[in-house]
Write an enzyme that holds these catalytic residues in place. Structure first.
Site, PDB file in Angstrom:
ATOM      1  N   ASP A 249      92.136  47.009  89.620  1.00 12.56           N
ATOM      2  CA  ASP A 249      93.181  47.997  89.320  1.00 12.56           C
ATOM      3  C   ASP A 249      92.709  49.189  88.486  1.00 12.56           C
ATOM      4  O   ASP A 249      93.519  49.870  87.858  1.00 12.56           O
ATOM      5  CB  ASP A 249      94.352  47.314  88.590  1.00 12.56           C
ATOM      6  CG  ASP A 249      95.202  46.494  89.547  1.00 12.56           C
ATOM      7  OD1 ASP A 249      95.404  46.953  90.683  1.00 12.56           O
ATOM      8  OD2 ASP A 249      95.641  45.401  89.158  1.00 12.56           O
TER       9      ASP A 249
ATOM     10  N   ASP B 265      96.907  47.492  98.313  1.00  9.31           N
ATOM     11  CA  ASP B 265      97.025  48.301  97.091  1.00  9.31           C
ATOM     12  C   ASP B 265      95.674  48.891  96.658  1.00  9.31           C
ATOM     13  O   ASP B 265      95.612  49.925  95.993  1.00  9.31           O
ATOM     14  CB  ASP B 265      97.544  47.457  95.910  1.00  9.31           C
ATOM     15  CG  ASP B 265      98.600  46.439  96.272  1.00  9.31           C
ATOM     16  OD1 ASP B 265      98.592  45.944  97.412  1.00  9.31           O
ATOM     17  OD2 ASP B 265      99.420  46.099  95.408  1.00  9.31           O
TER      18      ASP B 265
HETATM   19  N1  GLY Z   1      99.667  46.754  92.743  1.00  4.77           N
HETATM   20  C1  GLY Z   1     100.748  45.900  92.562  1.00  4.77           C
HETATM   21  C2  GLY Z   1     102.041  46.326  93.141  1.00  4.77           C
HETATM   22  O1  GLY Z   1     102.185  47.226  93.901  1.00  4.77           O
HETATM   23  O2  GLY Z   1     102.988  45.638  92.791  1.00  4.77           O
END
Ligand code: GLY
Length: 390
Positions: free
Chosen positions: A114, A174
């Protein structure tokens, strides 16, 4: 606008529009955001402890703050930088610097993909707008840390480290959002390693994450020896075969970035295909704020996800700049509809309520019943970004 202020504007932003030339909906939303975020700052500071310091959502009627390690920690600093971008008021830059600095330690954290969310929203926007030299160093270190999660045999950046009994090498859609940091790092350093990793990741994601109807799986798990996919599943969506609304948003936004940074038409095509899937879907409501999953069984009673809508709008404003005028108009029209919906009392918080969040009705992780039909900090971030792009 005077010659001097025009010059300052060009120097600072490169894209300044005089107040009178801005759409009314942009002006009124930023006027609201200035007041609501001033209230938010009071609420956040009152609730801050050593451990938790950035707002994420409202839980059981209380403001829920997160620690820097959470994937959402860059959004509040990013929001404050966007306020500075719009207003040029030093107050917002000072607050933005304070909250950005709280995430500094994350540049070295290797246990998550992330990094783009955490560092590019705060440090990335800060560097773009204010140019602090130490921000550049933090961003380069962040990109270095992120690529330690790239395995050349698989050709992708590993997303998660949990569920090791189930997954060998999970990659989630993501993860497309972390590539912008890598493209930036190559431009900043001249080292093409970051660029090639981002491109490999984006290409292999096209191969394995998308179904024939151009919707995407949430999680694809890879075999670390062969590099082939072994499982295609969901984590935050309704079912393995369903279309999780925010997952589609990450894909749309991610491939738009990839086209911007590479000029590769395959990425533009992918973004267009995703757009078609989203907006031609029979379960897309008229206000273009999707249910949390396009295949949620309880539609039309299923919770909405305003965060997905805000991400769609922001991506569409950018995508509209890469296509022919007719298609561009169509994309802008959809983004405008979303902005209008999100600006209405149905989705926008009343002033000085909801701990200063801008938008209501987002859904974080419905399968685990967490963050359902609540404000979420990333909805506010992409909403402001979409308004700036508009
Ligand atoms: N990256 C996590 C979400 O979109 O919840």
């Amino acid at each position: 606008m005077s010659i001097k202020s025009t010059f300052c504007c060009l120097l600072l932003a490169g894209n300044c529009l005089s107040a009178s030339a801005q759409p009314e909906i942009v002006k009124s939303n930023f006027a609201f955001a200035e007041k609501q975020l001033s209230y938010s700052l009071e609420q956040v500071k009152a609730a801050t402890t050593d451990r938790v310091n950035n707002p994420r959502t409202i839980k059981n009627g209380n403001l829920s703050l997160a620690p820097a390690e959470e994937w959402t920690s860059g959004f509040y600093p990013g929001i404050l930088w966007y306020m500075y971008e719009y207003t040029r008021d030093q107050k917002w830059a000072d607050e933005a610097r304070h909250f950005t600095q709280l995430t500094e330690s994350q540049q070295y954290v290797k246990n998550t993909h992330d990094m783009g969310f955490k560092m590019y929203c705060g440090y990335g926007n800060g560097y773009r707008l204010a140019g602090d030299a130490d921000y550049r160093d933090v961003l380069i270190q962040s990109a270095k840390t992120l690529i330690t999660r790239y395995n050349p045999t698989v050709g992708l950046i590993r997303s998660w480290d949990f569920n090791r009994d189930k997954w060998q090498y999970p990659v989630i859609i993501d993860n497309m959002m972390n590539l912008e940091l890598l493209f930036w790092a190559t431009k900043a350093t001249g080292d093409s390693t970051y660029y090639h990793i981002a491109v490999n990741h984006a290409k292999k994601t096209i191969e394995n994450h998308f179904r024939d109807d151009n919707s995407s799986f949430h999680v694809v798990d890879y075999d670390t020896i062969t590099g082939n996919p072994r499982l295609k599943q969901t984590h935050q969506g309704y079912a393995d075969g369903s279309a999780w609304a925010r997952g589609q948003a990450w894909g749309l936004y991610g491939y738009t970035i990839c086209y911007r940074e590479t000029g590769d038409k395959a990425f533009l095509e992918q973004a267009r295909k995703i757009e078609k899937f989203i907006f031609a879907h029979p379960n897309m409501p008229k206000d273009l704020v999707p249910y949390w999953d396009f295949n949620a069984p309880d539609i039309p009673d299923a919770p909405r996800d305003a965060s997905a809508a805000a991400i769609y709008a922001s991506a569409l404003y950018e995508l509209s700049t890469y296509v022919a005028p007719k298609e561009a108009k169509n994309y802008r029209k959809k983004a405008d509809t979303i902005i209008k919906s999100l600006s209405s009392p149905a989705y926008r918080s009343p002033l000085n309520e909801n701990f200063g969040f801008l938008l209501l009705h987002s859904t974080g992780a419905k399968p685990s019943n967490t963050e359902v039909d609540v404000p979420l900090i990333y909805a506010d971030y992409y909403f402001l970004e979409a308004l700036l792009r508009k």
